[in-house]
Design a protein around this motif. Structure first.
Motif, PDB file in Angstrom:
ATOM      1  N   PRO A   1     -12.255 -12.200  -5.433  1.00 14.76           N
ATOM      2  CA  PRO A   1     -11.914 -10.781  -5.269  1.00 14.76           C
ATOM      3  C   PRO A   1     -12.651  -9.883  -6.259  1.00 14.76           C
ATOM      4  N   THR A   2     -13.068  -8.722  -5.766  1.00 12.89           N
ATOM      5  CA  THR A   2     -13.625  -7.705  -6.646  1.00 12.89           C
ATOM      6  C   THR A   2     -12.499  -6.858  -7.232  1.00 12.89           C
ATOM      7  N   MET A   3     -11.334  -6.891  -6.573  1.00 12.50           N
ATOM      8  CA  MET A   3     -10.175  -6.153  -7.061  1.00 12.50           C
ATOM      9  C   MET A   3      -8.907  -6.849  -6.584  1.00 12.50           C
ATOM     10  N   ILE A   4      -7.882  -6.805  -7.436  1.00 11.95           N
ATOM     11  CA  ILE A   4      -6.568  -7.345  -7.099  1.00 11.95           C
ATOM     12  C   ILE A   4      -5.561  -6.207  -7.198  1.00 11.95           C
ATOM     13  N   PHE A   5      -4.683  -6.125  -6.202  1.00  9.38           N
ATOM     14  CA  PHE A   5      -3.604  -5.142  -6.179  1.00  9.38           C
ATOM     15  C   PHE A   5      -2.267  -5.873  -6.155  1.00  9.38           C
TER      16      PHE A   5
ATOM     17  N   GLY B   1       7.498  -4.949   9.240  1.00  7.77           N
ATOM     18  CA  GLY B   1       6.536  -4.615  10.280  1.00  7.77           C
ATOM     19  C   GLY B   1       5.126  -4.360   9.780  1.00  7.77           C
ATOM     20  N   ARG B   2       4.844  -4.744   8.551  1.00  2.51           N
ATOM     21  CA  ARG B   2       3.500  -4.562   7.988  1.00  2.51           C
ATOM     22  C   ARG B   2       2.677  -5.818   8.229  1.00  2.51           C
ATOM     23  N   ALA B   3       1.410  -5.631   8.490  1.00  2.00           N
ATOM     24  CA  ALA B   3       0.513  -6.764   8.662  1.00  2.00           C
ATOM     25  C   ALA B   3       0.213  -7.367   7.298  1.00  2.00           C
ATOM     26  N   ALA B   4       0.361  -8.664   7.165  1.00  2.00           N
ATOM     27  CA  ALA B   4       0.062  -9.343   5.905  1.00  2.00           C
ATOM     28  C   ALA B   4      -0.819 -10.568   6.164  1.00  2.00           C
ATOM     29  N   ILE B   5      -1.710 -10.419   7.113  1.00  2.00           N
ATOM     30  CA  ILE B   5      -2.666 -11.479   7.400  1.00  2.00           C
ATOM     31  C   ILE B   5      -4.038 -10.997   6.952  1.00  2.00           C
ATOM     32  N   PRO B   6      -4.930 -11.914   6.622  1.00  2.00           N
ATOM     33  CA  PRO B   6      -6.263 -11.467   6.192  1.00  2.00           C
ATOM     34  C   PRO B   6      -6.883 -10.545   7.243  1.00  2.00           C
ATOM     35  N   CYS B   7      -7.406  -9.435   6.793  1.00  2.00           N
ATOM     36  CA  CYS B   7      -8.046  -8.511   7.719  1.00  2.00           C
ATOM     37  C   CYS B   7      -9.185  -7.813   6.983  1.00  2.00           C
ATOM     38  N   GLY B   8     -10.352  -7.903   7.539  1.00  2.00           N
ATOM     39  CA  GLY B   8     -11.490  -7.251   6.911  1.00  2.00           C
ATOM     40  C   GLY B   8     -11.696  -7.749   5.502  1.00  2.00           C
ATOM     41  N   THR B   9     -11.622  -6.845   4.559  1.00  2.00           N
ATOM     42  CA  THR B   9     -11.867  -7.187   3.160  1.00  2.00           C
ATOM     43  C   THR B   9     -10.589  -7.545   2.408  1.00  2.00           C
ATOM     44  N   PHE B  10      -9.442  -7.553   3.086  1.00  2.00           N
ATOM     45  CA  PHE B  10      -8.156  -7.784   2.435  1.00  2.00           C
ATOM     46  C   PHE B  10      -7.635  -9.193   2.670  1.00  2.00           C
ATOM     47  N   GLN B  11      -7.102  -9.807   1.608  1.00  2.00           N
ATOM     48  CA  GLN B  11      -6.407 -11.085   1.709  1.00  2.00           C
ATOM     49  C   GLN B  11      -5.077 -10.933   0.991  1.00  2.00           C
ATOM     50  N   PHE B  12      -4.002 -11.406   1.616  1.00  2.00           N
ATOM     51  CA  PHE B  12      -2.659 -11.283   1.062  1.00  2.00           C
ATOM     52  C   PHE B  12      -2.169 -12.626   0.547  1.00  2.00           C
ATOM     53  N   ASN B  13      -1.552 -12.626  -0.635  1.00  2.00           N
ATOM     54  CA  ASN B  13      -1.006 -13.844  -1.214  1.00  2.00           C
ATOM     55  C   ASN B  13       0.274 -13.553  -1.969  1.00  2.00           C
TER      56      ASN B  13
ATOM     57  N   ILE C   1     -10.708  -7.775  -1.548  1.00  2.00           N
ATOM     58  CA  ILE C   1      -9.496  -7.304  -2.197  1.00  2.00           C
ATOM     59  C   ILE C   1      -8.377  -8.301  -1.951  1.00  2.00           C
ATOM     60  N   LEU C   2      -7.779  -8.754  -3.042  1.00  2.00           N
ATOM     61  CA  LEU C   2      -6.653  -9.671  -2.987  1.00  2.00           C
ATOM     62  C   LEU C   2      -5.396  -8.866  -3.291  1.00  2.00           C
ATOM     63  N   ILE C   3      -4.429  -8.950  -2.399  1.00  3.04           N
ATOM     64  CA  ILE C   3      -3.176  -8.221  -2.574  1.00  3.04           C
ATOM     65  C   ILE C   3      -2.070  -9.242  -2.820  1.00  3.04           C
ATOM     66  N   VAL C   4      -1.416  -9.119  -3.970  1.00  3.36           N
ATOM     67  CA  VAL C   4      -0.349 -10.034  -4.361  1.00  3.36           C
ATOM     68  C   VAL C   4       0.969  -9.323  -4.120  1.00  3.36           C
TER      69      VAL C   4
END
Length: 132
Positions: free
Chosen positions: A64-68, A37-49, A24-27
């Protein structure tokens, strides 16, 4: 339960339900998230950009199988992301997270007009319960 506790629980629910092969890619606005105070580093199946990082290389590497993304960020909105994904030839799943909207179908139609091959939908977040 506090609003923050509800949000953390909701994030844990999504993480628990993610398949091990989901990517999962989170934009979004990473600086804002970390300042809140939110984590925005790659964790598990999530990547932040950031939206500026949404490139063919990222899509190839992250696969990514899904982008949010949020409906509206500090320096972009849903249509900016849709146009970028369309330009990159992405036809996978893209979901926008938004508060309740008066006419969500209008946004769906606008996205379909620009990127008919994109698997797009809106995820409407309910209002957090009032603190008692």
């Amino acid at each position: 339960m506090s609003i923050l506790a509800h949000k953390i629980r909701a994030q844990e629910d999504v993480t628990d339900k993610a398949e091990t092969n989901d990517r999962i890619l989170i934009v979004g606005n990473i600086a804002r998230w970390t300042a809140q105070g939110r984590a925005a580093i790659p964790c598990g199946t999530f990547q932040f950009n950031e939206i500026e990082q949404l490139t063919a290389t990222i899509l190839d590497d992250a696969a990514p199988t899904m982008i949010f993304s949020p409906l509206v960020g500090d320096d972009f909105d849903v249509m900016d992301v849709v146009e970028q994904l369309s330009d990159l030839g992405f036809s996978g799943q893209y979901r926008v997270i938004a508060d309740a909207l008066p006419n969500p179908e209008m946004i769906r139609k606008e996205v379909r007009a620009v990127a008919p091959d994109l698997d797009f939908d809106l995820l409407m977040m309910p209002d957090a319960p009032d603190e008692a």
